[in-house]
Scaffold this motif. Structure first.
Motif, mmCIF file in Angstrom:
data_model
loop_
_atom_site.group_PDB
_atom_site.id
_atom_site.type_symbol
_atom_site.label_atom_id
_atom_site.label_comp_id
_atom_site.label_asym_id
_atom_site.label_seq_id
_atom_site.Cartn_x
_atom_site.Cartn_y
_atom_site.Cartn_z
ATOM 1 N N ARG A 269 56.398 -24.996 -51.750
ATOM 2 C CA ARG A 269 57.643 -24.292 -51.695
ATOM 3 C C ARG A 269 57.565 -23.303 -50.528
ATOM 4 N NH1 ARG A 269 57.037 -22.297 -57.826
ATOM 5 N NH2 ARG A 269 56.286 -24.657 -58.582
ATOM 6 N N CYS A 270 57.067 -23.431 -49.609
ATOM 7 C CA CYS A 270 57.088 -22.374 -48.312
ATOM 8 C C CYS A 270 57.820 -23.233 -47.207
ATOM 9 C CB CYS A 270 55.636 -22.311 -47.716
ATOM 10 S SG CYS A 270 54.635 -24.040 -47.513
ATOM 11 N N VAL A 271 57.852 -22.568 -46.333
ATOM 12 C CA VAL A 271 58.834 -23.174 -45.158
ATOM 13 C C VAL A 271 58.204 -24.132 -44.505
ATOM 14 C CG1 VAL A 271 60.244 -20.983 -44.849
ATOM 15 C CG2 VAL A 271 58.049 -21.578 -43.138
ATOM 16 N N GLY A 272 58.780 -25.185 -44.021
ATOM 17 C CA GLY A 272 58.228 -26.307 -43.208
ATOM 18 C C GLY A 272 57.158 -26.144 -42.279
ATOM 19 N N GLU A 274 55.191 -23.578 -42.219
ATOM 20 C CA GLU A 274 54.137 -23.122 -42.831
ATOM 21 C C GLU A 274 53.279 -24.348 -43.647
ATOM 22 O OE1 GLU A 274 52.667 -20.066 -46.137
ATOM 23 O OE2 GLU A 274 54.643 -19.946 -45.534
ATOM 24 N N TYR A 275 54.029 -25.122 -44.315
ATOM 25 C CA TYR A 275 53.409 -26.371 -44.683
ATOM 26 C C TYR A 275 52.720 -27.144 -43.625
ATOM 27 C CZ TYR A 275 52.934 -30.426 -47.639
ATOM 28 O OH TYR A 275 52.504 -31.651 -48.350
ATOM 29 N N ARG A 276 53.341 -27.299 -42.532
ATOM 30 C CA ARG A 276 52.530 -28.103 -41.372
ATOM 31 C C ARG A 276 51.420 -27.461 -40.991
ATOM 32 N NH1 ARG A 276 52.446 -27.295 -36.404
ATOM 33 N NH2 ARG A 276 54.139 -25.875 -36.296
ATOM 34 N N LYS A 277 51.159 -26.080 -40.936
ATOM 35 C CA LYS A 277 49.920 -25.754 -40.682
ATOM 36 C C LYS A 277 49.086 -25.798 -41.633
ATOM 37 C CE LYS A 277 52.089 -22.189 -37.387
ATOM 38 N NZ LYS A 277 52.633 -20.832 -37.320
ATOM 39 N N LYS A 278 49.389 -25.589 -42.852
ATOM 40 C CA LYS A 278 48.623 -25.691 -44.124
ATOM 41 C C LYS A 278 47.818 -27.168 -43.929
ATOM 42 C CE LYS A 278 50.532 -22.164 -47.213
ATOM 43 N NZ LYS A 278 51.086 -22.241 -48.567
ATOM 44 N N THR A 279 48.515 -28.240 -43.975
ATOM 45 C CA THR A 279 48.460 -29.604 -43.977
ATOM 46 C C THR A 279 47.402 -29.925 -42.617
ATOM 47 O OG1 THR A 279 50.171 -30.071 -44.988
ATOM 48 C CG2 THR A 279 49.063 -31.879 -43.977
ATOM 49 N N LYS A 280 47.398 -29.226 -41.509
ATOM 50 C CA LYS A 280 46.563 -29.520 -40.484
ATOM 51 C C LYS A 280 45.378 -28.958 -40.748
ATOM 52 C CE LYS A 280 46.431 -28.578 -35.398
ATOM 53 N NZ LYS A 280 45.297 -27.836 -35.425
ATOM 54 N N CYS A 315 62.813 -25.628 -56.476
ATOM 55 C CA CYS A 315 63.451 -26.226 -55.490
ATOM 56 C C CYS A 315 63.436 -25.590 -54.458
ATOM 57 C CB CYS A 315 64.743 -26.965 -55.698
ATOM 58 S SG CYS A 315 65.507 -27.807 -54.382
ATOM 59 N N ALA A 316 62.696 -25.618 -53.215
ATOM 60 C CA ALA A 316 62.870 -24.369 -52.163
ATOM 61 C C ALA A 316 63.067 -25.289 -50.772
ATOM 62 C CB ALA A 316 61.524 -23.489 -52.078
ATOM 63 N N HIS A 317 61.759 -25.456 -50.244
ATOM 64 C CA HIS A 317 61.956 -26.041 -48.812
ATOM 65 C C HIS A 317 61.352 -27.423 -48.831
ATOM 66 C CE1 HIS A 317 62.884 -22.177 -46.968
ATOM 67 N NE2 HIS A 317 62.153 -21.658 -47.829
ATOM 68 N N GLN A 318 61.047 -28.051 -49.769
ATOM 69 C CA GLN A 318 60.317 -29.518 -49.938
ATOM 70 C C GLN A 318 61.122 -30.435 -49.063
ATOM 71 O OE1 GLN A 318 61.118 -27.573 -52.750
ATOM 72 N NE2 GLN A 318 59.339 -27.767 -54.123
ATOM 73 N N HIS A 319 62.386 -30.256 -48.852
ATOM 74 C CA HIS A 319 63.281 -31.139 -48.100
ATOM 75 C C HIS A 319 62.858 -31.163 -46.451
ATOM 76 C CE1 HIS A 319 65.464 -27.701 -47.738
ATOM 77 N NE2 HIS A 319 65.928 -27.992 -46.684
ATOM 78 N N SER A 324 58.299 -32.002 -40.789
ATOM 79 C CA SER A 324 57.138 -31.047 -40.348
ATOM 80 C C SER A 324 56.019 -31.844 -40.461
ATOM 81 C CB SER A 324 56.946 -29.895 -41.310
ATOM 82 O OG SER A 324 57.942 -29.142 -41.522
ATOM 83 N N LEU A 325 55.566 -32.775 -41.246
ATOM 84 C CA LEU A 325 54.436 -33.557 -41.325
ATOM 85 C C LEU A 325 54.531 -34.522 -40.298
ATOM 86 C CD1 LEU A 325 54.058 -34.310 -45.270
ATOM 87 C CD2 LEU A 325 52.726 -32.905 -43.743
ATOM 88 N N ARG A 326 55.832 -34.934 -39.770
ATOM 89 C CA ARG A 326 55.823 -36.192 -38.637
ATOM 90 C C ARG A 326 55.329 -35.462 -37.367
ATOM 91 N NH1 ARG A 326 60.626 -37.231 -39.670
ATOM 92 N NH2 ARG A 326 60.046 -39.069 -41.001
ATOM 93 N N LEU A 327 55.094 -34.124 -37.044
ATOM 94 C CA LEU A 327 54.668 -33.613 -36.112
ATOM 95 C C LEU A 327 53.088 -33.630 -36.037
ATOM 96 C CD1 LEU A 327 56.870 -30.350 -35.916
ATOM 97 C CD2 LEU A 327 57.258 -32.310 -34.446
ATOM 98 N N LEU A 328 52.536 -33.923 -37.253
ATOM 99 C CA LEU A 328 50.990 -33.937 -37.114
ATOM 100 C C LEU A 328 50.689 -35.454 -36.898
ATOM 101 C CD1 LEU A 328 50.331 -31.901 -40.337
ATOM 102 C CD2 LEU A 328 50.110 -31.131 -37.891
#
Length: 380
Positions: A269-272, A274-280, A315-319, A324-328
């Motif tokens: 539910r965080c912004v995109g 932040e989610y990208r950084k966590k996934t990285k 429902c927050a920032h999942q969309h 965000s993931l595409r950048l990884l």
């Protein structure tokens, strides 16, 4: 968690002709059109007549069934098609209900209703953006939703014009090389409750007992490549990517997998960004112990859009997560954009047509779409 090894032709040996037909259709992508298999329609409405939308304009209806396959219904007698919708007749035998089965009018009513939930929820009531409150009793009890969903198989001539997943297997050279050499591969699925299989009917032993989406996927890949897959699902419900980072060595890296399917995001539910950084960080953590591992990043399916309310914001920032993931992505890391397909589906269909718990879990139909996306990504 013990590994599960999928052996070729297990379905062929144990299933009958009808179930083999189902198997062949379960992973036929919705974006291919032609014959659409068991698309789900929630027969819910307070006005007359009750109706639900088709994803694609039907040319011919083949069969109309209850969600659990226990009943079939007749076009003309029980329902008819009008303006791209399945409409119930006045004397229809098809189960249908009003919106008050799923939404309460007040906080007090929702709080009282939640007392009958079989699960001890640590949250709720959950408000909606239109001033009502979700009935959370479907959590752990998908029949509360799916009993009102019909499943329709039909033919269409309409062409899908939206986002279409494509193969990314060439960007996973280590995995693809092993498959081409007919070597056994090891795949870990590491995610949240959706990766656990919620709310696939087979997980609960409910009819029609559709296997979990990951099981459909593994069997399809094994049949296609003709190589046994050692499949290990270490997913845990209710967790987010921070939890995943903390447990990455034990639940992913320790297995030295060829491929990890990362299925988090619904609970972040965080912004995109932040989610990208966590996934990285999560991928880096896994590669500390399993440096040759390749990844599929699953852009999570989307929750009920009416749940974008405080204090929970289910429902927050999942969309934002697919972008965000595409950048990884690059060599050894690919995206499976489940939410991209769901967004296209929801241009016509409603969330109630796609869910098993009204909040954030897919029903059998949307779970199949998840399997279809990954199946497309992982085949040439």
């Amino acid at each position: 968690m013990a590994a599960r090894v999928w052996l070729p032709s297990v379905w062929n040996e144990k299933k009958g002709t009808d179930e083999m037909t189902d198997k062949n259709m379960l992973l036929r992508p919705v974006w291919e059109g032609g014959q659409v298999f068991r698309e789900t329609f929630a027969m819910v409405g307070d006005g007359e007549p009750c109706s639900a939308p088709f994803l694609l304009e039907p040319e011919k209806v083949i069969v109309i069934e209850s969600y659990d396959k226990s009943c079939t219904f007749d076009l003309g007698k029980d329902c008819y098609v009008e303006d791209g919708r399945l409409v119930l007749t006045q004397d229809s035998r098809m189960p249908h209900t009003g919106w008050n089965s799923f939404y309460y009018d007040s906080f007090e009513e929702a709080k009282e209703g939640q007392k009958s939930n079989a699960m001890d929820l640590d949250f709720g009531p959950v408000a909606t953006t239109d001033g009502k409150f979700l009935n959370l009793n479907a959590i752990g009890n998908p029949e509360m939703i799916t009993r009102w969903q019909a499943a329709v198989t039909y033919e269409t001539r309409e062409k899908w014009t939206g986002y279409r997943p494509v193969s990314r297997i060439a960007r996973l050279p280590r995995l693809y090389g092993k498959w081409k050499r007919k070597e056994k591969v090891r795949i870990v699925l590491y995610g949240d409750s959706i990766s656990c299989g919620c709310d696939c009917s087979g997980l609960y032993g409910l009819e029609p007992k559709q296997p979990q989406w990951s099981e459909l996927l593994m069997e399809s890949l094994q049949d296609f490549y003709g190589v046994p897959i050692e499949f290990i699902n270490t997913s845990v419900g209710g967790v987010d990517t921070e939890w995943a980072i903390e447990n990455a060595w034990e639940r992913a890296a320790s297995y030295q997998p060829d491929l990890v399917l990362l299925g988090f995001g619904m609970n972040d539910r965080c912004v995109g960004e932040e989610y990208r950084k966590k996934t990285k960080r999560l991928m880096e953590r896994i590669r500390e112990k399993a440096p040759e591992t390749e990844f599929v990043l699953i852009a999570t399916s989307l929750p009920n859009p009416l749940s974008e309310t405080e204090p929970h914001y289910f429902c927050a920032h999942q969309h934002e997560y697919a972008g965000s993931l595409r950048l990884l992505c690059g060599q050894g890391v690919v995206l499976a954009d489940v939410q991209g397909v769901q967004r296209e589906v929801m241009k016509r269909k409603r969330y109630i047509d796609l869910t098993g718990n009204l909040l954030n879990h897919p029903n059998d139909y949307l779970a199949r779409i998840q399997a279809q996306v990954l199946d497309t990504v992982l085949k040439p």
